[in-house]
Design an enzyme around this catalytic site. Structure first.
Site, PDB file in Angstrom:
ATOM      1  N   SER A   1       0.853  -1.186   0.000  1.00  0.00           N
ATOM      2  CA  SER A   1       0.000   0.000   0.000  1.00  0.00           C
ATOM      3  C   SER A   1       0.884   1.230   0.000  1.00  0.00           C
ATOM      4  CB  SER A   1      -0.894   0.010   1.244  1.00  0.00           C
ATOM      5  OG  SER A   1      -0.089   0.297   2.372  1.00  0.00           O
ATOM      6  N   LYS A   2       0.258   2.346  -0.175  1.00  0.00           N
ATOM      7  CA  LYS A   2       0.960   3.637  -0.203  1.00  0.00           C
ATOM      8  C   LYS A   2       1.867   3.810   1.022  1.00  0.00           C
ATOM      9  CE  LYS A   2       0.352   6.595  -3.569  1.00  0.00           C
ATOM     10  NZ  LYS A   2       1.617   6.977  -4.170  1.00  0.00           N
ATOM     11  N   ARG A   3       1.431   3.211   2.130  1.00  0.00           N
ATOM     12  CA  ARG A   3       2.182   3.384   3.368  1.00  0.00           C
ATOM     13  C   ARG A   3       3.617   2.879   3.268  1.00  0.00           C
ATOM     14  NH1 ARG A   3       0.838  -0.032   6.907  1.00  0.00           N
ATOM     15  NH2 ARG A   3      -0.885  -0.741   5.638  1.00  0.00           N
TER      16      ARG A   3
END
Ligand code: GLU
Length: 479
Positions: free
Chosen positions: A256-258
């Site tokens: 994910s973007k994280r």
């Protein structure tokens, strides 16, 4: 267990955003399967979600696929015999299937309101049982159903899932996967606004486009029994399946973007070489064998097989990506690198003569991982030098001025660039009875403004005699 139909596979993105790393990897596996089996690779645009689609997303998906070298045989810009390839242009076909399902009874109208459904879910939650869609409207006669619809009652159309059956899915990665039909709810085939859902149109199109193998992300495995049942209800052939593993970020959770960039476009922008990213994406769940990390497209195609794709999640290892990128950069010719690096130089505000660019690229090639690194490290080499704190400290050490002057004296005349710069410095070090590092370090700082950087001989070559001497003099004044 492979069916004997001609190989036709598809990648079916929804144009609701940029191409995601996971989507790119799915597209790549489809492409590799088609190309290694003499089959066709189809690009189908799943654009039934009119509110979230955008032409901009579509264009960026097409651009990203082209950038990766995933050419398609049929799809947008490559019309074939099974078009149109945009689902939004295929609604007549879906309507015919809806009419058939309603007439034959395997589709039915459900008039439950969303409030009713929510309260049923709530009740199931408080009783700690799994929510199963209540099939109250299953038993309504066709006439009663029509009357309610004519009266303007809102409804969705559900698929009548047969009771007590076992749906067996042949998956080339997971083997035989069985689903009890009793665990599958009567799923929504057509929304209340009349738009058919993904499961409905996807299965119809896979059949209509004669897709032999559906290769897609693991998250779609739950949809597979629904799609298989629909194929069976329509009397259409069921494709083979291959559900590729999830991509996991460094935290072990779905990428994910994280934990990093997820859009392919971000990797393009940050200067990843296309072949390197292609190679890396292949490794997300696939391996040629247990030792080969870097391989060409031809090697991939000679070795590609669905059964070599793993079931378990594939770790997105950024260090590995950087390493692979570096390997590709090292194996690229200087002239090709110059062409690849030039846009990044221009973006950083440098406009270098071809000869200087080639010198810079040659000097930085051993240490760069990304095309953008060339532009980042060009600072101080092709523009005004600035000295960082560590460099200033190094230049303030005792004896430095004298060493710089001795080197400068040697560089005044004679061939340029000096044939054996290292020996020249070594000689000065031995004449002064100091270790070579005592001279090399301040010299590097004087010429580049920093402690790290390319080989000094390359630095001299890039700077030229005049600039090298002027930097030695300038640094000498700092001392
Ligand atoms: N449009 C779907 C998606 O982007 C396609 C899924 C499939 O390949 O069936 O996830």
């Amino acid at each position: 267990m492979t069916n004997d139909r001609p190989v036709r596979v598809r990648f079916a993105p929804s144009p609701t955003g940029m191409l995601h790393i996971g989507g790119a990897r799915t597209a790549l596996f489809n492409w590799a399967f088609a190309r290694s089996n003499g089959g066709k690779f189809i690009l189908r645009i799943e654009d039934t979600d009119t509110e979230r689609n955008s032409d901009e997303s579509l264009q960026s998906i097409l651009e990203s696929m082209k950038w990766l070298g995933l050419d398609w045989d049929e799809g947008p810009q490559a019309e074939g015999d099974f078009g149109p390839y945009h689902q939004s242009q295929r609604v007549d076909m879906y309507q015919a299937a809806i009419d058939k399902g309603m007439a034959e009874g395997w589709l039915y109208r459900c008039f439950a309101t969303s409030d009713e459904l929510e309260s049923q879910r709530e009740e199931a939650r408080s009783n700690k049982v799994n929510w199963q869609h209540d099939a109250r409207w299953r038993g309504l006669s066709a006439d009663e159903s029509q009357t309610k619809a004519d009266a303007g009652d809102s409804f969705v159309i559900r698929f009548r899932v047969p009771a007590g059956e076992c749906v067996v899915v042949q998956d080339h990665i997971r083997g035989e996967v069985k689903f009890a039909s009793d665990e599958v709810e009567d799923w929504v085939a057509v929304r209340s606004n009349g738009m058919p859902t993904y499961n409905f149109v996807c299965a119809i199109d896979d059949a209509a486009m004669q897709i032999s193998h559906v290769i897609r992300g693991e998250e779609h495995l739950v949809n597979t029994p629904k799609q298989v049942m629909l194929c069976q209800a329509l009397g259409m052939p069921v494709p083979d399946f291959a559900h590729v593993p999830l991509i996991l970020g460094a935290d072990g959770k779905k990428l994910s973007k994280r934990t990093g960039d997820t859009a392919l476009g971000d990797y393009i922008k940050s200067g990843h070489p296309d072949d390197a990213l292609f190679n890396f994406l292949c490794l997300l769940g696939f391996a040629i064998d247990d030792k080969t990390t870097v391989f060409s497209r031809d090697e991939l195609l000679q070795n590609f097989a669905l059964k070599k794709i793993s079931k378990g999640g594939a770790l997105f290892d950024t260090d590995k990506l950087n390493w692979i990128c570096g390997e590709y950069i090292r194996n690229t010719s200087v002239s090709d690198l110059c062409a690849a690096v030039e846009p990044f130089m221009v973006e950083a505000g440098y406009s270098l003569a071809p000869e200087l660019l080639a010198k810079l690229v040659t000097a930085l090639q051993p240490r760069a991982n990304l095309y953008s690194h060339f532009a980042e490290q060009a600072a101080g080499l092709v523009s005004e030098v600035t000295y960082d704190e560590k460099a200033k400290k190094e230049l303030s050490k005792e004896g430095v001025l004298q060493y710089l002057e001795l080197v400068a004296a040697q560089l005044q005349d004679g061939e340029w660039p000096p044939a054996d710069f290292f020996s020249l410095v070594k000689q000065i070090a031995s004449d002064n009875e100091v270790g070579i590092g005592k001279i090399m370090k301040p010299l590097r700082c004087a010429l580049t403004g920093a402690l790290g950087g390319p080989e000094l001989a390359d630095v001299l070559n890039i700077l030229g005699r005049e600039q090298s001497l002027s930097r030695l003099a300038k640094a000498g004044q700092l001392v």
